[in-house]
Design a protein around this motif. Structure first.
Motif, PDB file in Angstrom:
ATOM      1  N   ASP A  61      14.478  26.358  14.229  1.00 32.15           N
ATOM      2  CA  ASP A  61      14.777  25.159  13.447  1.00 32.15           C
ATOM      3  C   ASP A  61      13.642  24.150  13.539  1.00 32.15           C
ATOM      4  O   ASP A  61      13.276  23.520  12.544  1.00 32.15           O
ATOM      5  N   LYS A  62      13.072  24.001  14.721  1.00 29.88           N
ATOM      6  CA  LYS A  62      11.963  23.068  14.921  1.00 29.88           C
ATOM      7  C   LYS A  62      10.724  23.504  14.118  1.00 29.88           C
ATOM      8  O   LYS A  62      10.072  22.689  13.480  1.00 29.88           O
ATOM      9  N   ILE A  63      10.440  24.798  14.141  1.00 34.85           N
ATOM     10  CA  ILE A  63       9.296  25.328  13.388  1.00 34.85           C
ATOM     11  C   ILE A  63       9.506  25.119  11.893  1.00 34.85           C
ATOM     12  O   ILE A  63       8.605  24.659  11.181  1.00 34.85           O
ATOM     13  N   ARG A  64      10.690  25.442  11.398  1.00 34.46           N
ATOM     14  CA  ARG A  64      10.976  25.275   9.968  1.00 34.46           C
ATOM     15  C   ARG A  64      10.892  23.804   9.560  1.00 34.46           C
ATOM     16  O   ARG A  64      10.392  23.483   8.483  1.00 34.46           O
ATOM     17  N   ALA A  65      11.367  22.898  10.403  1.00 31.16           N
ATOM     18  CA  ALA A  65      11.298  21.471  10.097  1.00 31.16           C
ATOM     19  C   ALA A  65       9.853  21.011  10.007  1.00 31.16           C
ATOM     20  O   ALA A  65       9.487  20.243   9.100  1.00 31.16           O
ATOM     21  N   GLN A  66       9.023  21.487  10.914  1.00 29.16           N
ATOM     22  CA  GLN A  66       7.612  21.110  10.904  1.00 29.16           C
ATOM     23  C   GLN A  66       6.918  21.673   9.656  1.00 29.16           C
ATOM     24  O   GLN A  66       6.116  20.993   9.023  1.00 29.16           O
ATOM     25  N   MET A  67       7.243  22.901   9.289  1.00 28.62           N
ATOM     26  CA  MET A  67       6.637  23.497   8.098  1.00 28.62           C
ATOM     27  C   MET A  67       7.145  22.823   6.829  1.00 28.62           C
ATOM     28  O   MET A  67       6.381  22.642   5.876  1.00 28.62           O
ATOM     29  N   ASN A  68       8.413  22.417   6.809  1.00 26.47           N
ATOM     30  CA  ASN A  68       8.937  21.680   5.660  1.00 26.47           C
ATOM     31  C   ASN A  68       8.192  20.373   5.469  1.00 26.47           C
ATOM     32  O   ASN A  68       7.908  19.978   4.337  1.00 26.47           O
ATOM     33  N   SER A  69       7.862  19.701   6.556  1.00 29.10           N
ATOM     34  CA  SER A  69       7.105  18.457   6.434  1.00 29.10           C
ATOM     35  C   SER A  69       5.703  18.723   5.884  1.00 29.10           C
ATOM     36  O   SER A  69       5.162  17.921   5.133  1.00 29.10           O
ATOM     37  N   MET A  70       5.141  19.882   6.224  1.00 28.31           N
ATOM     38  CA  MET A  70       3.825  20.251   5.675  1.00 28.31           C
ATOM     39  C   MET A  70       3.895  20.492   4.176  1.00 28.31           C
ATOM     40  O   MET A  70       3.050  20.004   3.431  1.00 28.31           O
ATOM     41  N   ASN A  82       4.233  17.316   2.152  1.00 25.95           N
ATOM     42  CA  ASN A  82       3.092  16.411   2.188  1.00 25.95           C
ATOM     43  C   ASN A  82       2.331  16.536   0.866  1.00 25.95           C
ATOM     44  O   ASN A  82       1.984  17.636   0.443  1.00 25.95           O
ATOM     45  N   THR A 133      -1.200  18.425   1.178  1.00 31.27           N
ATOM     46  CA  THR A 133      -1.054  19.850   1.455  1.00 31.27           C
ATOM     47  C   THR A 133      -0.408  20.569   0.283  1.00 31.27           C
ATOM     48  O   THR A 133      -0.790  21.684  -0.055  1.00 31.27           O
TER      49      THR A 133
END
Length: 67
Positions: A6-15, A18, A21
């Motif tokens: 979930d943390k990885i997906r949240a970080q990638m969603n923010s990317m 952007n 990006t």
């Protein structure tokens, strides 16, 4: 394990949300390649997104990069 995913997906969603990006992306989605989360980057912008290339589209216009 689920919390980490979930943390990885949240970080990638923010990317992908952007605005800078997002202009490098072929599509604003997160895909899985070789069991890794990747984003589809236009080949001409591969130097703009730091990460490992896991796959390439059949036409070569899209690279799937794990940031």
């Amino acid at each position: 394990m689920r919390g980490m995913n979930d943390k990885i997906r949240a970080q990638m969603n923010s990317m992908i949300n952007n605005t800078t990006t997002r202009s490098y992306l072929q599509d604003a989605v997160i895909t899985m390649r070789d069991g890794r989360y990747c984003i589809p980057v236009k080949a001409e912008y591969k130097g703009q997104v730091a990460g490992m290339i896991h796959d390439q589209s059949a036409t070569g216009s899209t690279l799937f990069i794990e940031p």
